[in-house]
Design an enzyme around this catalytic site. Structure first.
Site, PDB file in Angstrom:
ATOM      1  N   HIS A 232       0.854  -1.184   0.000  1.00  0.00           N
ATOM      2  CA  HIS A 232       0.000   0.000   0.000  1.00  0.00           C
ATOM      3  C   HIS A 232       0.890   1.234   0.000  1.00  0.00           C
ATOM      4  O   HIS A 232       1.921   1.266   0.660  1.00  0.00           O
ATOM      5  CB  HIS A 232      -0.910   0.013   1.232  1.00  0.00           C
ATOM      6  CG  HIS A 232      -2.099   0.909   1.094  1.00  0.00           C
ATOM      7  ND1 HIS A 232      -3.302   0.488   0.566  1.00  0.00           N
ATOM      8  CD2 HIS A 232      -2.268   2.216   1.404  1.00  0.00           C
ATOM      9  CE1 HIS A 232      -4.155   1.495   0.572  1.00  0.00           C
ATOM     10  NE2 HIS A 232      -3.556   2.561   1.070  1.00  0.00           N
TER      11      HIS A 232
ATOM     12  N   ASP B 262     -13.743   3.130   7.184  1.00  0.00           N
ATOM     13  CA  ASP B 262     -12.784   3.854   6.343  1.00  0.00           C
ATOM     14  C   ASP B 262     -13.451   4.355   5.076  1.00  0.00           C
ATOM     15  O   ASP B 262     -13.108   5.412   4.552  1.00  0.00           O
ATOM     16  CB  ASP B 262     -11.566   2.977   6.001  1.00  0.00           C
ATOM     17  CG  ASP B 262     -10.505   3.781   5.256  1.00  0.00           C
ATOM     18  OD1 ASP B 262     -10.076   4.817   5.796  1.00  0.00           O
ATOM     19  OD2 ASP B 262     -10.143   3.419   4.124  1.00  0.00           O
TER      20      ASP B 262
ATOM     21  N   ARG C   2     -12.596  12.875   4.707  1.00  0.00           N
ATOM     22  CA  ARG C   2     -11.292  13.552   4.830  1.00  0.00           C
ATOM     23  C   ARG C   2     -10.891  14.203   3.512  1.00  0.00           C
ATOM     24  O   ARG C   2     -10.298  15.280   3.488  1.00  0.00           O
ATOM     25  CB  ARG C   2     -10.212  12.536   5.251  1.00  0.00           C
ATOM     26  CG  ARG C   2     -10.289  12.142   6.713  1.00  0.00           C
ATOM     27  CD  ARG C   2      -9.416  10.956   7.011  1.00  0.00           C
ATOM     28  NE  ARG C   2      -8.027  11.178   6.677  1.00  0.00           N
ATOM     29  CZ  ARG C   2      -7.238  10.255   6.124  1.00  0.00           C
ATOM     30  NH1 ARG C   2      -7.671   9.063   5.835  1.00  0.00           N
ATOM     31  NH2 ARG C   2      -5.981  10.542   5.856  1.00  0.00           N
TER      32      ARG C   2
ATOM     33  N   SER D 112      -6.365   4.699   8.598  1.00  0.00           N
ATOM     34  CA  SER D 112      -7.023   4.438   7.315  1.00  0.00           C
ATOM     35  C   SER D 112      -6.326   3.299   6.573  1.00  0.00           C
ATOM     36  O   SER D 112      -6.962   2.332   6.134  1.00  0.00           O
ATOM     37  CB  SER D 112      -7.001   5.725   6.485  1.00  0.00           C
ATOM     38  OG  SER D 112      -7.322   5.464   5.148  1.00  0.00           O
TER      39      SER D 112
ATOM     40  N   LYS E 173      -7.602  -1.043   6.499  1.00  0.00           N
ATOM     41  CA  LYS E 173      -7.876  -1.780   5.249  1.00  0.00           C
ATOM     42  C   LYS E 173      -7.013  -3.033   5.177  1.00  0.00           C
ATOM     43  O   LYS E 173      -7.462  -4.115   4.840  1.00  0.00           O
ATOM     44  CB  LYS E 173      -7.576  -0.891   4.026  1.00  0.00           C
ATOM     45  CG  LYS E 173      -8.617   0.175   3.774  1.00  0.00           C
ATOM     46  CD  LYS E 173      -8.436   0.844   2.425  1.00  0.00           C
ATOM     47  CE  LYS E 173      -7.379   1.919   2.372  1.00  0.00           C
ATOM     48  NZ  LYS E 173      -7.653   3.131   3.142  1.00  0.00           N
TER      49      LYS E 173
HETATM   50  N1  URA Z   1      -4.011   5.853   1.647  1.00  0.00           N
HETATM   51  C1  URA Z   1      -5.052   5.484   2.453  1.00  0.00           C
HETATM   52  O1  URA Z   1      -5.612   4.413   2.289  1.00  0.00           O
HETATM   53  N2  URA Z   1      -5.419   6.317   3.424  1.00  0.00           N
HETATM   54  C2  URA Z   1      -4.819   7.490   3.665  1.00  0.00           C
HETATM   55  O2  URA Z   1      -5.209   8.175   4.567  1.00  0.00           O
HETATM   56  C3  URA Z   1      -3.752   7.878   2.832  1.00  0.00           C
HETATM   57  C4  URA Z   1      -3.363   7.033   1.823  1.00  0.00           C
END
Ligand code: URA
Length: 437
Positions: A82, A161, A168, A183, A187
């Protein structure tokens, strides 16, 4: 509990308890607390921050706002990567099929564009028919059959999220270490993976502009992942200039496919190989790295990683012919070059400005329900360290609305600084964070 009291306490810089955080997350997810109160809370968190106990509690509440996948029936490693968000960062589109082609499972829950940064889901949705809203059972079936599936947050997986991310994005509360940690890690931890490689971006086009802030974010992410039982490491990589040459959803899909064909830009290819290698060797002894590197090179050279992407696209309802015929992707009606106003070397190429220009073209969202234009974007023709002749193209803008062109042209031109002295391109990988705080 009283929501106004909790907002007030956070506004005053006080610590919220795990039970209070869990109450806020659960009630917001169930629709019992309105967006306007959570917007105020997010802004209070943005200014006051959260300590590590609060951040962990927020992450745990978000993970458990939906189901946590149990993938123990699948043989072999379940891995993911990620990015914390950048401009032109299409690595997931390359790395996910590449690692799946190497035999691991990649159950990727990803995000949409956030602020000026692009999002994997929006890029995938530029492929006609591609469905990122699979049900949990469809997601699991695709994962089992293809070794990889890519979805967004749903009602079933990290619904908290899903709502907070969108909020956000439009309330200027993205650049906050605790909120980013919760966040991302919610995930990833809901995926039921064994290992996670993070790519923490640093620079003008990242949410963390300094190496110090990026290191703090990386340490926090690694710490949360490891403390919750998932082997986690984080690269810190440059985001002063965009990654690769393409910025904009369909344009980035083309560049990702070119990379899977072995013709990608050097920086993007290098980063994808590094991320894939780290994923595949997370739990392996160092002497296995050579073989894994060979495997990655073979999967790219032989077209097997590309074929894996084709299989994923087909399985998720997309048109796999986009791989052979890019005209099947959305195309902008106009293309125009931005010409250099003097000869010299490109000294800076401000990724944030390029991201903002791409957003202004329509590639990102200004409101929660803004429609994205998948076809628009910017193709860079020069990057930092390149020489450019006066009147040679610095970039090509793909656009649909003539009225916006002049403003965007000016932003793109300002993003480039051209000077007489040669500069080296910034080093791509700055650091690797492997241990927790
Ligand atoms: N990627 C995400 O999933 N969340 C964030 O807050 C920033 C980048």
């Amino acid at each position: 509990m009283n929501v106004v009291d909790l907002i007030t306490r956070k506004r005053e810089g006080q610590e919220l308890s795990g039970a209070e955080i869990s109450y806020l997350v659960d009630e917001y997810t169930r629709g019992e607390i309105p967006d306007y109160q959570i917007s105020a809370l997010l802004m209070a968190i943005f200014f006051r921050g959260m300590n590590s106990r609060e951040t962990l509690a927020l992450t745990e509440s978000m993970v458990h706002s939906g189901q946590v996948m149990d993938l123990s029936h699948l043989p072999g490693l379940k891995l993911d990567k990620h990015s914390t968000g950048g401009v032109g960062d299409k690595t997931s589109l390359v790395v996910a099929p590449l690692v799946a082609a190497a035999g691991a499972y990649v159950p990727m829950v990803s995000g949409r564009a956030l602020g000026f940064s692009g999002g994997t889901l929006d890029k995938l949705e530029s492929i006609p028919g591609f469905n990122v809203r699979l049900s949990l059972s469809q997601f699991k079936a695709t994962l089992q059959n293809c070794g990889c599936a890519l979805i967004g947050q749903t009602e079933e997986i990290v619904p908290a999220d899903r709502k907070l991310y969108a909020l956000r994005d439009v309330t200027a509360t993205v650049e906050c270490i605790s909120l980013i940690c919760a966040s991302i890690m919610s995930k990833k931890l809901a995926e039921g993976i064994d290992g996670l490689v993070l790519d923490v971006k640093v620079g003008e086009g990242a949410f963390m502009r300094s190496l110090e802030e990026a290191s703090e974010l990386a340490q926090n992410l690694v710490s949360i992942g490891n403390s919750m039982g998932t082997k986690t490491v984080a690269f810190i990589s440059d985001m002063n200039q965009p990654l690769g040459l393409a910025v904009g959803n369909a344009l980035e899909v083309v560049e990702a496919i070119e990379t899977l064909k072995g013709h990608g830009p050097e920086d993007l290819t290098h980063l994808c190989e590094k991320l894939a290698l780290k994923m595949l060797t997370l739990a392996a002894p160092p002497e296995k790295a050579g073989a894994a590197r060979e495997k990655i090179a073979h999967l790219l050279r032989s077209g097997k990683a590309l074929e894996k992407f084709r299989q994923i696209i087909r399985a998720q309802g997309g048109d796999p012919n986009v791989i052979d015929d890019y005209s099947k992707l959305p195309q902008a009606s106009h293309r125009r070059d931005i010409l250099a106003q003097r000869s010299g070397y490109v000294v800076t190429l401000n990724a944030r400005m390029i991201g903002e220009a791409s957003m202004a073209l329509g590639a990102g969202r200004e409101k929660v329900d803004s429609q994205i234009d998948y076809s628009v974007g910017i193709l860079l023709r020069k990057k930092i360290g390149d020489f450019v002749e006066k009147d040679e193209p610095l970039a090509t803008i793909h656009f649909n609305r003539e009225s916006k062109f002049q403003e965007i042209r000016d932003t793109v031109l300002t993003a480039f600084a051209v000077g007489p002295a040669r500069v080296d391109p910034p080093s791509l990988i700055k650091n690797l964070v492997e241990t927790s705080l």
